[in-house]
Write a protein that holds these residues in place. Structure first.
Motif, PDB file in Angstrom:
ATOM      1  N   ASP A 163       0.745  -1.130   0.046  1.00 31.98           N
ATOM      2  CA  ASP A 163      -0.107   0.022  -0.096  1.00 31.98           C
ATOM      3  C   ASP A 163       0.680   1.264   0.050  1.00 31.98           C
ATOM      4  OD1 ASP A 163       0.658  -0.914   2.688  1.00 31.98           O
ATOM      5  OD2 ASP A 163      -1.016  -0.393   3.336  1.00 31.98           O
ATOM      6  N   GLY A 164       2.141   1.188  -0.725  1.00 31.70           N
ATOM      7  CA  GLY A 164       2.726   2.472  -0.916  1.00 31.70           C
ATOM      8  C   GLY A 164       3.477   2.882   0.107  1.00 31.70           C
ATOM      9  N   VAL A 165       4.145   4.202   0.053  1.00 23.39           N
ATOM     10  CA  VAL A 165       5.066   5.061   0.895  1.00 23.39           C
ATOM     11  C   VAL A 165       4.306   5.319   2.149  1.00 23.39           C
ATOM     12  CG1 VAL A 165       4.698   7.056  -0.193  1.00 23.39           C
ATOM     13  CG2 VAL A 165       7.003   6.554   1.232  1.00 23.39           C
ATOM     14  N   ASP A 178       9.878   4.580   9.221  1.00 23.52           N
ATOM     15  CA  ASP A 178       8.960   5.504   8.746  1.00 23.52           C
ATOM     16  C   ASP A 178       9.538   6.069   7.331  1.00 23.52           C
ATOM     17  OD1 ASP A 178       6.894   4.900  10.501  1.00 23.52           O
ATOM     18  OD2 ASP A 178       7.676   6.486  11.846  1.00 23.52           O
ATOM     19  N   PRO A 179       8.583   6.692   6.637  1.00 22.30           N
ATOM     20  CA  PRO A 179       9.155   7.375   5.528  1.00 22.30           C
ATOM     21  C   PRO A 179       9.904   8.900   5.991  1.00 22.30           C
ATOM     22  CG  PRO A 179       6.726   6.872   5.280  1.00 22.30           C
ATOM     23  CD  PRO A 179       7.146   6.739   6.472  1.00 22.30           C
ATOM     24  N   GLU A 180      10.944   9.127   5.038  1.00 24.86           N
ATOM     25  CA  GLU A 180      11.649  10.365   5.192  1.00 24.86           C
ATOM     26  C   GLU A 180      12.052  11.255   4.203  1.00 24.86           C
ATOM     27  OE1 GLU A 180      12.973  11.606   8.291  1.00 24.86           O
ATOM     28  OE2 GLU A 180      12.581   9.576   9.534  1.00 24.86           O
ATOM     29  N   PRO A 181      11.613  12.643   4.114  1.00 27.12           N
ATOM     30  CA  PRO A 181      11.581  13.332   3.005  1.00 27.12           C
ATOM     31  C   PRO A 181      13.088  13.589   2.487  1.00 27.12           C
ATOM     32  CG  PRO A 181      11.580  14.719   4.912  1.00 27.12           C
ATOM     33  CD  PRO A 181      11.187  13.344   5.280  1.00 27.12           C
ATOM     34  N   VAL A 182      13.398  13.419   1.223  1.00 24.54           N
ATOM     35  CA  VAL A 182      14.554  13.484   0.535  1.00 24.54           C
ATOM     36  C   VAL A 182      14.976  14.868   0.202  1.00 24.54           C
ATOM     37  CG1 VAL A 182      15.737  12.927  -1.515  1.00 24.54           C
ATOM     38  CG2 VAL A 182      14.031  11.387  -0.512  1.00 24.54           C
ATOM     39  N   GLY A 183      14.386  15.747   0.252  1.00 20.53           N
ATOM     40  CA  GLY A 183      14.952  17.225   0.046  1.00 20.53           C
ATOM     41  C   GLY A 183      15.106  17.548  -1.372  1.00 20.53           C
ATOM     42  N   ARG A 184      14.097  16.868  -2.445  1.00 22.19           N
ATOM     43  CA  ARG A 184      14.021  17.204  -3.661  1.00 22.19           C
ATOM     44  C   ARG A 184      12.507  17.005  -4.153  1.00 22.19           C
ATOM     45  NH1 ARG A 184      19.214  13.506  -4.997  1.00 22.19           N
ATOM     46  NH2 ARG A 184      20.925  15.128  -4.894  1.00 22.19           N
ATOM     47  N   ALA A 275       6.795  15.627  -3.591  1.00 30.49           N
ATOM     48  CA  ALA A 275       8.113  15.909  -2.934  1.00 30.49           C
ATOM     49  C   ALA A 275       8.513  14.167  -2.608  1.00 30.49           C
ATOM     50  CB  ALA A 275       7.684  16.113  -1.321  1.00 30.49           C
ATOM     51  N   LEU A 276       9.832  13.917  -3.017  1.00 32.81           N
ATOM     52  CA  LEU A 276      10.398  12.843  -3.004  1.00 32.81           C
ATOM     53  C   LEU A 276      10.556  12.243  -1.433  1.00 32.81           C
ATOM     54  CD1 LEU A 276      13.040  12.839  -5.744  1.00 32.81           C
ATOM     55  CD2 LEU A 276      10.857  11.817  -5.727  1.00 32.81           C
ATOM     56  N   THR A 277      10.194  11.013  -1.224  1.00 30.24           N
ATOM     57  CA  THR A 277      10.156  10.534   0.135  1.00 30.24           C
ATOM     58  C   THR A 277      10.472   9.439   0.075  1.00 30.24           C
ATOM     59  OG1 THR A 277       8.052  11.716   0.648  1.00 30.24           O
ATOM     60  CG2 THR A 277       8.727  10.143   2.254  1.00 30.24           C
ATOM     61  N   SER A 278      11.685   8.602   0.894  1.00 31.16           N
ATOM     62  CA  SER A 278      12.082   7.430   0.781  1.00 31.16           C
ATOM     63  C   SER A 278      11.858   6.724   2.140  1.00 31.16           C
ATOM     64  CB  SER A 278      13.567   7.136   0.735  1.00 31.16           C
ATOM     65  OG  SER A 278      14.139   8.020   1.709  1.00 31.16           O
ATOM     66  N   VAL A 279      11.732   5.129   2.105  1.00 27.74           N
ATOM     67  CA  VAL A 279      11.740   4.434   3.310  1.00 27.74           C
ATOM     68  C   VAL A 279      13.066   3.605   3.248  1.00 27.74           C
ATOM     69  CG1 VAL A 279      10.373   2.657   4.370  1.00 27.74           C
ATOM     70  CG2 VAL A 279       8.953   4.357   3.155  1.00 27.74           C
TER      71      VAL A 279
END
Length: 400
Positions: A163-165, A178-184, A275-279
């Motif tokens: 079910d995604g990020v 948890d998801p974290e912002p990438v700054g891009r 916003a790019l977000t990574s896990v």
């Protein structure tokens, strides 16, 4: 659907639908729970590298994909400073080297193909407009209460969160990250054929690298349009995937780039941004009879175009592990995490490093461009051999 154990999958994106097909082929009944009332894949284009294509081919989908996908002539790496071509990789080299093609396809086309296969399967149920209200463990299984057009309770041997990020399933796993912002931010648009600038090749992938930004374009929709994604260094945290993007902002961001890029950026009528977000994949993916798949477990930056490919790989390995231990689901899910995590962490980290390379400035950017010119297309491809040669069940497939 018969008397076989049931696997519940939350999310009917590319990863969830692929997992439904692989898991059903491994001997399980499958229920897919999708909260939206209709399938609508976010995004426009997707790049299908050989490692993902092999899994889809094993599901009998290659002919359908071939009908709507495009195999471009080449991948061109371009300078966002000078406008010159740094390197070019003929796409035919993928077939020759890996025995499988590199293709580009509209995400909605791929989702439609997967959904059609799911709807034909007698051992898979796709429930749209449905959410998981509660998961009640009992014995070795779970009773899952679903809320939708028809509320019901199903008995599931496993719950798989695809079910995604922003996964709700991830909240049920102790130690998941948890998801974290990438700054891009990523900006996306589609240019219809009639609006495509004359300077834009329509059957090639273009990667433009420049200071603190890069832009990618490639054909989709059987060549009727070009998908454009621009990624810029920008701190912006509005949630969602479809925020309206002011074209004046993106045009300003690229106003010092070569004329060909400026023509691309100003051609579309509308942009969307997110916003790019990574896990971080180092967190836990599985606990008991619950596990995560795709972006829910390891959302990554898109600089290697491997986000969807990793979800497709996940689906294949998950099915193999469930088939190997059908009577002990926690063991199967633990084995799935153990096999997938080393490879995904390597891809996840490589994607982050690649993003840093794309956005270099000054002297470092000059050195990068010189190195790319010197290595040539063959070595460009070889550096990602470990990604593209992967296939499920091969020796060392987790880390090759």
């Amino acid at each position: 659907m018969g008397e076989r154990p049931t696997i519940l999958i939350t999310g009917a994106g590319i990863g969830g639908l692929t997992a439904a097909l692989t898991v059903a082929s491994a001997g399980f009944d499958v229920v897919i729970c999708e909260r939206t009332a209709e399938l609508s894949e976010i995004g426009a284009g997707i790049q299908l590298s050989p490692n993902a294509g092999r899994v889809l081919d094993s599901l009998g989908l290659d002919a359908a994909i071939r009908d709507v996908a495009i195999e471009p002539d080449a991948i061109d790496v371009m300078s966002g400073v000078s406008g010159g071509r740094i390197a070019s990789l003929p796409v035919a080299a993928f077939r020759k080297r890996y025995g499988a093609p590199y293709r580009v396809i509209h995400r909605a086309d791929l989702q439609t193909i997967l959904a059609a296969a799911v709807n034909k399967a007698t051992d898979i149920r796709l429930l749209l407009g449905t959410t998981v209200e509660a998961v009640l463990p009992r014995g070795g299984e779970s009773f899952v209460r679903l809320k939708g057009q028809r509320d019901e309770v199903i008995q599931a041997a496993a719950v798989i969160g695809a079910d995604g990020v922003w996964s709700a399933t991830r909240e049920r796993i102790t130690g998941a990250f948890d998801p974290e912002p990438v700054g891009r931010t990523a900006w996306r648009t589609v240019i219809p054929r009639d609006n495509i600038p004359d300077t834009l090749p329509t059957n090639r992938v273009g990667l433009w690298m420049g200071p603190n930004a890069h832009l990618v374009h490639y054909p989709i929709a059987r060549g009727a349009a070009v998908n454009v994604v621009a990624i810029v260094d920008e701190v912006w945290d509005k949630p969602g995937w479809n925020a309206r993007g002011d074209y004046r902002r993106i045009a300003e961001r690229f106003n010092t780039w070569p004329a060909a890029v400026r023509a691309i950026v100003t051609a579309p009528q509308g942009w969307q941004k997110w916003a790019l977000t990574s896990v971080d994949p180092g967190g836990r993916w599985a606990e008991g009879n619950t596990a995560l798949l795709g972006d829910a477990a390891h959302a990554m930056v898109p600089f290697l175009a491997q986000g969807a490919a990793m979800a497709i790989e996940d689906a294949a390995v998950l099915a193999n592990c469930l088939k190997a231990s059908p009577a002990n689901i926690p063991t199967a899910l633990a084995a799935y995490e153990a096999e997938r995590k080393p490879r995904v962490m390597r891809v996840w980290n490589a994607a982050r490093r690649t993003g840093e390379h794309y956005h270099m400035t000054g002297r470092m950017a000059g050195l990068r461009d010189t190195a790319l010119r010197l290595v040539g297309p063959r070595l460009m491809l070889m550096q990602n051999d470990w990604i593209y040669r992967w296939q499920p069940g091969s020796p060392g497939s987790a880390q090759d």
